[in-house]
Scaffold this motif. Structure first.
Motif, PDB file in Angstrom:
ATOM      1  N   GLN A 133      55.986  65.883  -3.824  1.00 25.99           N
ATOM      2  CA  GLN A 133      56.746  66.069  -5.140  1.00 25.99           C
ATOM      3  C   GLN A 133      55.797  66.796  -6.391  1.00 25.99           C
ATOM      4  OE1 GLN A 133      57.443  62.164  -6.632  1.00 25.99           O
ATOM      5  NE2 GLN A 133      57.457  61.184  -4.598  1.00 25.99           N
ATOM      6  N   TRP A 423      65.339  55.745   0.451  1.00 26.86           N
ATOM      7  CA  TRP A 423      66.337  54.688   0.203  1.00 26.86           C
ATOM      8  C   TRP A 423      67.619  55.077   0.467  1.00 26.86           C
ATOM      9  CZ3 TRP A 423      70.369  53.135  -3.012  1.00 26.86           C
ATOM     10  CH2 TRP A 423      70.531  51.891  -2.953  1.00 26.86           C
TER      11      TRP A 423
ATOM     12  N   ALA B 393      65.834  64.961  -5.507  1.00 22.87           N
ATOM     13  CA  ALA B 393      64.634  64.671  -5.569  1.00 22.87           C
ATOM     14  C   ALA B 393      64.064  65.779  -6.300  1.00 22.87           C
ATOM     15  CB  ALA B 393      64.017  64.944  -4.092  1.00 22.87           C
ATOM     16  N   GLY B 420      68.968  56.285  -6.242  1.00 22.25           N
ATOM     17  CA  GLY B 420      68.600  56.103  -4.900  1.00 22.25           C
ATOM     18  C   GLY B 420      68.128  57.141  -4.107  1.00 22.25           C
ATOM     19  N   ARG B 421      68.804  58.197  -4.071  1.00 21.56           N
ATOM     20  CA  ARG B 421      68.069  59.344  -3.464  1.00 21.56           C
ATOM     21  C   ARG B 421      66.849  59.949  -3.614  1.00 21.56           C
ATOM     22  NH1 ARG B 421      71.510  62.253   0.088  1.00 21.56           N
ATOM     23  NH2 ARG B 421      70.480  63.830   1.047  1.00 21.56           N
ATOM     24  N   TRP B 423      64.443  57.783  -5.181  1.00 18.38           N
ATOM     25  CA  TRP B 423      63.750  56.645  -5.789  1.00 18.38           C
ATOM     26  C   TRP B 423      62.406  56.842  -5.889  1.00 18.38           C
ATOM     27  CZ3 TRP B 423      60.283  52.887  -4.458  1.00 18.38           C
ATOM     28  CH2 TRP B 423      60.198  51.681  -5.397  1.00 18.38           C
ATOM     29  N   ASP B 424      61.903  57.370  -4.920  1.00 18.31           N
ATOM     30  CA  ASP B 424      60.395  57.451  -4.782  1.00 18.31           C
ATOM     31  C   ASP B 424      59.882  58.492  -5.809  1.00 18.31           C
ATOM     32  OD1 ASP B 424      57.618  57.166  -3.970  1.00 18.31           O
ATOM     33  OD2 ASP B 424      57.901  58.653  -2.673  1.00 18.31           O
ATOM     34  N   GLN B 425      60.432  59.613  -6.188  1.00 17.82           N
ATOM     35  CA  GLN B 425      60.398  60.363  -7.182  1.00 17.82           C
ATOM     36  C   GLN B 425      60.587  59.845  -8.509  1.00 17.82           C
ATOM     37  OE1 GLN B 425      62.500  61.478  -4.605  1.00 17.82           O
ATOM     38  NE2 GLN B 425      61.436  62.773  -3.587  1.00 17.82           N
ATOM     39  N   ARG B 427      59.878  56.527  -8.994  1.00 20.22           N
ATOM     40  CA  ARG B 427      58.803  55.548  -9.004  1.00 20.22           C
ATOM     41  C   ARG B 427      57.469  56.376  -9.473  1.00 20.22           C
ATOM     42  NH1 ARG B 427      54.431  53.934  -5.898  1.00 20.22           N
ATOM     43  NH2 ARG B 427      53.822  51.756  -6.082  1.00 20.22           N
ATOM     44  N   THR B 428      57.296  57.430  -8.405  1.00 19.34           N
ATOM     45  CA  THR B 428      55.892  57.799  -8.360  1.00 19.34           C
ATOM     46  C   THR B 428      55.720  59.000  -9.464  1.00 19.34           C
ATOM     47  OG1 THR B 428      55.537  57.232  -6.409  1.00 19.34           O
ATOM     48  CG2 THR B 428      53.972  58.721  -7.044  1.00 19.34           C
ATOM     49  N   THR B 429      56.641  60.065  -9.581  1.00 19.79           N
ATOM     50  CA  THR B 429      56.542  60.961 -10.506  1.00 19.79           C
ATOM     51  C   THR B 429      56.777  60.648 -11.952  1.00 19.79           C
ATOM     52  OG1 THR B 429      56.370  62.889  -9.000  1.00 19.79           O
ATOM     53  CG2 THR B 429      57.104  63.425 -10.948  1.00 19.79           C
ATOM     54  N   CYS B 431      57.946  57.563 -13.305  1.00 21.69           N
ATOM     55  CA  CYS B 431      57.555  56.188 -13.959  1.00 21.69           C
ATOM     56  C   CYS B 431      55.997  55.783 -14.040  1.00 21.69           C
ATOM     57  CB  CYS B 431      58.184  54.899 -13.219  1.00 21.69           C
ATOM     58  SG  CYS B 431      59.698  54.553 -13.593  1.00 21.69           S
ATOM     59  N   LEU B 467      61.091  48.822 -11.793  1.00 15.92           N
ATOM     60  CA  LEU B 467      60.278  49.910 -11.853  1.00 15.92           C
ATOM     61  C   LEU B 467      59.318  49.994 -13.157  1.00 15.92           C
ATOM     62  CD1 LEU B 467      62.243  52.868 -10.643  1.00 15.92           C
ATOM     63  CD2 LEU B 467      60.218  51.893  -9.593  1.00 15.92           C
TER      64      LEU B 467
END
Lengths: 675, 675
Positions: A133, A423, B393, B420-421, B423-425, B427-429, B431, B467
């Motif tokens: 990231q 996801w 992303a 959704g695609r 989502w982790d970005q 969350r982590t970057t 939020c 989140l």
């Protein structure tokens, strides 16, 4: 330039190459003391990047530790967030804080999180830790410089294993597209990742060709030769019209004899077969910084242990108190065995592997989540194990292709990566196609511990529950995890089992009833010589109401805390609790929940998750009860809409108020309203 | 080989090159009739891939239309799912079904979904449509062949724009790592994607070098030269030790004069300034298949229109009936203006763009989601627009880098991809770092229509709500969307606005009260000449209970349906409804919800989302009411744990039971229990 006074522009300190070499030694020594004191941390990758780090922070970049937010500073993004200790010692050396502080690494509230949290220390540009990231953020930062006509440079530290992530190549494409010559990426090419050499996990070579084809200028160097490093950083500045990547060939574990080039030294503290302290002594001897005599080391370790004592006290003080101490195993009455739920998954996957249709896929964290049990004692199964690397999207897709052809593939990683990073792949390829993919939603919850927030999944219940066709189970202990893993393997369709890394109480036995989709009712009966013997467990369908005072609805290892709370509530307040162990979240046992609401009129939900992810589902089930009669009191215990942090697993359980003591206190408060 | 009888092994039909050329013409003609009849669909990309498709399905691959699941068949994965019509006509030509059926393209229940659904037609290997996912599935399928020692070959059709997605490069790496010489990817290199030429959106060249660096054998061909295509497919079979990619240089819109090489012809039906029918005539003339005389075309279009009539009737029959018809605009009383909520976003982003800090980022769907309004009339802002391509992303990460430096970046796409695609970005970057990134969660819900399930986000509320640091708003109409977009721009932190593509009723005016974080209470008063004049709206804090019979709690365009339901409930049953317009989901207006529950004791939640994603949050708020008094009846209306499908937007609203008629019926049923 270097460390400068942002007001005057004067260089504060200009290191020679020789001085930098010495500084790198000192940084390695601090790094090893810190990781030893923490008891965990990334030895290998911090040592491989240390020379580059020293060059960057002490010589190359313009920054001012007295003015961390100075707008003209150069920016360094650590995409490989697990290398945080190297970053911390560099910031310490540069003067952002006393370098001795870094020995509080990974300790609760210290700020020296397992992965960087930019709000907790000065000098951090980015909270990172989910790989792949950082480069995109660096692209955004470099674009901003151009937009604002600023001269600052942007750097990004990348691990080589991290290059498995497709998002890196998206960002690489973007940087080249925008001709970001103010951006320099540095790849710590130490050739090893968790599951093995990079070229065995998923081949990266020809790596130079890849970057070239993606439009980057490439400089290859020996990442341990200080002159070459400085030279490369200078050359990168002069490249125009394209971004530059410095591929720094390094040795993982560099400088510590027993760690060099050893795959196993990815994420563990120094131990070469001897105690931590002896291993540290060897490491310091290898590094050879003469300052690090016994006196200094003892002094540093004492800073760490004194700090930990303070933390211990504060954590202990935060726990609600009762007439006696009911903590696990403090008395024989509270005696339980402890085992991580991941072991139950390991036993199941080993057994399931007998079926030729079962396939295991690796995402570079195979052993830690116990996926390796699939083949560890069964080398003949290795042909059914496919390592995909740190590429959660692709592992999900490859599993889908195998499932489509009739296989039963298991994928797994830290829950946040294997339910969140992928996801949309789970939604569209797995669930919409109804592919028979099984998800090991591992290392879940704050009990992951010292890795910190980036690695602690707290949103997976809500992410998975609302996906059509998905099945989701959160077993309560290692024994139930074994059963649950067998259960999801036997379902035809997407299914996930959530389990954890830390040892938690064994609260069931092999003959405890278990049926996928049905809750268990657990009741405290009377003190027995062991904790679990004091309880009786039935399938929800076999249970008749005893008009209990309240119901505790829990999932996963929180069931053990609920049981202990039931114990305390009875012994301290003579309150009877019904416990629902909702091991299956989807499909959920609606009748058991409705019955509990009607019978007891008081519900407390308990989840090691963002509060409501589980609790709101329960509330929704109850709300849709079609009887117009039942007044209800309800409370939800969980993580209160915040991210996790670094600390010991049980410390975190306590400070996030997820213990039996907290459950007891909240239950009692609510019960008072019922009376 | 080719189309064969899987029992006897006999080739059913062996086409010559000349015959294939003719077949490709026929396929193009069917394709154009189908897209014309549908009124939407991907003209450009189906025409560019048509020759390859004819070669594959009629000549190259082993398959048996009479036995679609024949285990030795070759597999073709359409990663570029939007090219579905090309696939459908090929399957029709091959004999999987009558080719005339394809004119039911994109119509409800026809099976010919906007993007392939493998459960609805024979011969489909994969339900796809979210780009970048097919190659990994093909890798899994090819690995399975090796594991099972099967000779089947695996093919994957890729768009070129799709190569922006990092997951493609993950899968490419994996295929090379496993030396999958039984796998052939075909890139439809037509050089155009939605937002422009690929090289302007995000540079793909040197594309051959990229594939080579990722370990693939490359064959470049003219994708419209049948001999070259067949030759390449044969050569690919002989390559050993590595996968092969055929880069087929094609012309987007090939064969139809007015569509060739036109960027605008990505996802729209034929129209060259004339009517659909005239444009079709021109297209068919250009294609030059003599069969397609007026008689045949009329016959085909009649199949389509007859089918649509049947659908219309069935959909209409499914609606609950009342003493009169209350549908939008059927009488002057029900008169409303209709406008897509996306237009409100467009107006806001245009206005917000005055602020130099506001940045817009493109993800190859800029105009359709109205992000283009940022620069459309303001060319001087183009330097603050960054096109990133189909790389959700990376767009999230680049926005984060800009936000970090003080900018206010907006990202947007189909909601499923931009929440959704990535989502982790998020969350982590975004939020975890609390970056000031704004998300245009566009084209949300089933009302997206004919694109089908892959493009209809129904899980974004649950994905975003849990989140930490996120803000989430679902405005009810275009006017409120404009206000909501301004509201999230003024918040410091991550925030999303969910809006839709289809025109929905305008139910507010500029002076309707709006405060981010507060619900609006809407009450039906009495019949007026316009629909919205019949209602009164107040901020929840300004509203005093009228002891209504029930409360309808809705969000987004479902508020309009709730208002119409309130109208029907009053006119038909003399029931008074309080409507809560929960335009802000996070933070949610708890007091307004609790008050409604206490005042009316009957709650219906309504969401264009997986049911409970919103409803369970409401249930959770109510359940945590600390008073032990209120019996409650509650029901939740939403999509019932299933995926969407292709159809007209309002058809889908009806068959997914999301209309006022359904709300009225369910409200009345529940109300009977209260009495």
């Amino acid at each position: 330039m270097s460390i400068i006074n942002s007001k005057t522009g004067k260089v504060k300190k200009d290191y020679t190459v020789e001085e930098l070499v010495e500084k790198a030694k000192e940084m390695r020594a601090y790094n090893m003391v810190a990781i030893t004191a923490a008891g965990s941390g990334h030895t290998g990758g911090t040592l491989s990047i240390m020379d580059v780090t020293a060059a960057l922070y002490l010589k190359e970049i313009n920054h001012d530790p007295a003015n961390p937010d100075w707008e003209d500073r150069d920016r360094v993004f650590w995409s490989a967030g697990h290398k945080a200790p190297a970053l911390y010692v560099a910031l310490g050396e540069a003067g952002y804080f006393s370098i001795d502080e870094v020995v509080k690494l990974r300790k609760l509230w210290s700020g020296f999180e397992g992965h960087p949290n930019r709000f907790k220390l000065p000098g951090l540009e980015l909270s990172s830790g989910s790989l792949g990231q950082g480069l995109g953020v660096a692209v955004g930062c470099a674009l901003n410089a151009r937009l604002e006509k600023k001269d600052y440079r942007t750097f990004c530290i990348l691990g080589d294993g991290e290059l498995d992530e497709g998002s890196i190549w998206e960002s690489a494409m973007s940087a080249a597209h925008y001709k970001l010559d103010n951006l320099t990426a540095i790849v710590d090419r130490n050739d090893l990742q968790i599951d093995g050499p990079t070229e065995e996990v998923t081949r990266l070579e020809p790596l130079v060709d890849k970057w070239q084809a993606f439009g980057w200028h490439i400089i290859e160097i020996d990442g341990h030769d200080m002159k070459e490093i400085l030279n490369a950083l200078e050359k990168a500045e002069k490249v125009k019209g394209q971004p530059t990547v410095i591929i720094a060939h390094t040795v993982k574990g560099k400088g510590v004899s027993y760690a060099e080039n050893i795959v196993g030294y990815h994420g563990i503290a120094p131990k070469d077969g001897r105690s931590g302290k002896e291993s540290l002594d060897q490491a310091l001897k290898d590094i050879g910084d003469p300052q690090f005599n016994q006196g200094k080391v003892d002094h540093l370790l004492k800073i760490a242990s004194d700090y930990q004592k303070e933390v211990d006290q504060k954590v202990e003080d935060s726990l609600p108190k009762f007439s006696r101490d009911y903590w696990w195993n403090v008395t024989s009455l509270m005696q339980v065995q402890m085992e991580p739920t991941r072991n139950g998954f390991g036993r199941a996957i080993e057994e399931l592997g007998k079926d030729e249709k079962v396939i295991a896929l690796g995402a570079d964290i195979t052993s830690s989540i116990r996926m390796d049990k699939f083949y560890a004692s069964h080398p003949e199964r290795k042909n059914r194990f496919f390592e995909i690397g740190i590429a959660e999207a692709n592992v999900t897709l490859v599993a889908s292709g195998l499932a489509k052809e009739g296989k039963i593939p298991f994928i797994g990683s830290y829950g946040v990566f294997i339910t969140g990073r992928n996801w949309d792949q789970l939604r569209t390829t797995v669930c919409y196609n109804n592919f028979n993919v099984k998800i090991a939603d591992a290392h879940a919850g704050v009990s992951v511990g010292a890795d910190g927030a980036t690695h602690q999944t707290l949103e997976d219940i809500s992410n998975l529950y609302y996906l059509p066709n998905m099945h989701l189970t959160l077993p309560c202990d290692a024994i139930e995890t074994e059963k649950a893993t067998h259960a999801i393997a036997s379902i035809n369709g997407p299914a996930a089992v959530r389990y954890a890394r830390e040892a938690t109480p064994i609260i069931t036995i092999n003959t405890t009833p278990y049926r996928f989709g049905l809750a268990n009712v657990v009741r405290y009966r009377t003190k027995k010589k062991n904790f679990i013997e004091a309880f009786e467990t039935r399938l929800s369908t076999d249970y008749r109401s005893e008009k209990e005072d309240l119901t505790l609805i829990a999932c996963g290892p929180m069931v053990a805390e609920a049981m202990r709370a039931a114990y305390i509530l009875k012994e301290e307040y003579n309150l009877e609790s019904r416990i629902l162990n909702i091991h299956t979240i989807k499909p959920i046992d609606k009748p058991a929940i409705l019955k509990a609401a009607e019978d007891t009129n008081l519900i407390i939900t308990i989840e090691e998750h963002q509060v409501g992810g589980f609790g709101n589902i329960i509330a929704g089930v109850i709300a849709q009860n079609k009887k117009y009669s039942t007044p209800l009191l309800m409370d939800m215990i969980g993580v209160e809409d915040r991210f996790g942090e670094s600390g010991e697993p049980w410390e975190l359980t306590k400070i996030f108020a997820l213990t039996a003591e907290h459950i007891t206190q909240r239950s009692r408060e609510l019960y008072k309203k019922k009376k």
